[in-house]
Design a protein around this motif. Structure first.
Motif, PDB file in Angstrom:
ATOM      1  N   ALA A   1      -2.232 -21.086  15.892  1.00  9.30           N
ATOM      2  CA  ALA A   1      -2.609 -19.777  15.345  1.00  9.30           C
ATOM      3  C   ALA A   1      -3.811 -19.224  16.085  1.00  9.30           C
ATOM      4  O   ALA A   1      -4.666 -19.978  16.559  1.00  9.30           O
ATOM      5  CB  ALA A   1      -2.935 -19.899  13.856  1.00  9.30           C
ATOM      6  N   ARG A   2      -3.858 -17.922  16.165  1.00  7.87           N
ATOM      7  CA  ARG A   2      -4.981 -17.229  16.787  1.00  7.87           C
ATOM      8  C   ARG A   2      -5.136 -15.883  16.102  1.00  7.87           C
ATOM      9  O   ARG A   2      -4.139 -15.196  15.823  1.00  7.87           O
ATOM     10  CB  ARG A   2      -4.696 -17.031  18.273  1.00  7.87           C
ATOM     11  N   PRO A   3      -6.361 -15.474  15.790  1.00  9.57           N
ATOM     12  CA  PRO A   3      -6.565 -14.200  15.089  1.00  9.57           C
ATOM     13  C   PRO A   3      -5.987 -13.019  15.873  1.00  9.57           C
ATOM     14  O   PRO A   3      -5.976 -13.031  17.104  1.00  9.57           O
ATOM     15  CB  PRO A   3      -8.081 -14.075  14.995  1.00  9.57           C
ATOM     16  N   ASN A   4      -5.531 -12.020  15.145  1.00  9.48           N
ATOM     17  CA  ASN A   4      -5.073 -10.785  15.777  1.00  9.48           C
ATOM     18  C   ASN A   4      -5.795  -9.601  15.143  1.00  9.48           C
ATOM     19  O   ASN A   4      -6.493  -9.744  14.147  1.00  9.48           O
ATOM     20  CB  ASN A   4      -3.548 -10.649  15.683  1.00  9.48           C
ATOM     21  N   ASP A   5      -5.613  -8.436  15.730  1.00  6.52           N
ATOM     22  CA  ASP A   5      -6.267  -7.237  15.207  1.00  6.52           C
ATOM     23  C   ASP A   5      -5.277  -6.323  14.475  1.00  6.52           C
ATOM     24  O   ASP A   5      -5.552  -5.165  14.238  1.00  6.52           O
ATOM     25  CB  ASP A   5      -6.955  -6.473  16.338  1.00  6.52           C
TER      26      ASP A   5
ATOM     27  N   PRO B   1      -4.055 -15.130   6.646  1.00  8.53           N
ATOM     28  CA  PRO B   1      -4.980 -14.191   7.294  1.00  8.53           C
ATOM     29  C   PRO B   1      -4.269 -13.458   8.431  1.00  8.53           C
ATOM     30  O   PRO B   1      -3.124 -13.775   8.771  1.00  8.53           O
ATOM     31  CB  PRO B   1      -6.088 -15.109   7.828  1.00  8.53           C
ATOM     32  N   ALA B   2      -4.940 -12.500   9.039  1.00  2.00           N
ATOM     33  CA  ALA B   2      -4.378 -11.735  10.159  1.00  2.00           C
ATOM     34  C   ALA B   2      -4.403 -12.609  11.415  1.00  2.00           C
ATOM     35  O   ALA B   2      -5.374 -12.631  12.160  1.00  2.00           O
ATOM     36  CB  ALA B   2      -5.168 -10.463  10.379  1.00  2.00           C
ATOM     37  N   VAL B   3      -3.325 -13.357  11.620  1.00  2.24           N
ATOM     38  CA  VAL B   3      -3.219 -14.257  12.773  1.00  2.24           C
ATOM     39  C   VAL B   3      -1.827 -14.153  13.385  1.00  2.24           C
ATOM     40  O   VAL B   3      -0.869 -13.782  12.722  1.00  2.24           O
ATOM     41  CB  VAL B   3      -3.466 -15.741  12.388  1.00  2.24           C
TER      42      VAL B   3
END
Length: 107
Positions: free
Chosen positions: A25-29, A69-71
């Protein structure tokens, strides 16, 4: 997700892994969670096995997306997933989603 977005997740991921799946997973906008799947023929030989795993992951993600979350998430299936029972895989994915939700503050 586009290939460049997959690469971005693979570059510096937060990892959650067990016997059946490896979840990156990695955060996104974007403001919401997105799912990508990597179910390789090398690990799961039969198309019916790969399709079963993909359906299961998509359904689990759909039911839990609002709690994440936003990921950007990439789920990699391991060989053991081919023979595992649905309930075991479902519990495994639920645990991965829980871990990602708990990490929401650290993204």
């Amino acid at each position: 997700m586009h290939p460049a977005e997959f690469s971005r997740v693979f570059d510096q991921p937060t990892i959650s892994a067990d016997e059946w799946f490896k979840v990156l997973a990695r955060p996104n906008d974007r403001g919401y969670a997105r799912l990508g799947l990597a179910v390789p023929k090398r690990k799961l030989k039969k198309a019916v096995e790969r399709n079963r795993i993909k359906r299961l992951v998509r359904e689990s993600f759909r039911l839990n997306q609002s709690n994440l979350p936003a990921v950007d998430i990439v789920v990699l299936a391991k060989s053991a997933a081919a023979t595992a029972e649905r309930s075991v895989l479902w519990q495994s994915l639920a645990e991965h989603w829980r871990r990602l939700s708990a990490l929401a503050g650290s993204f």
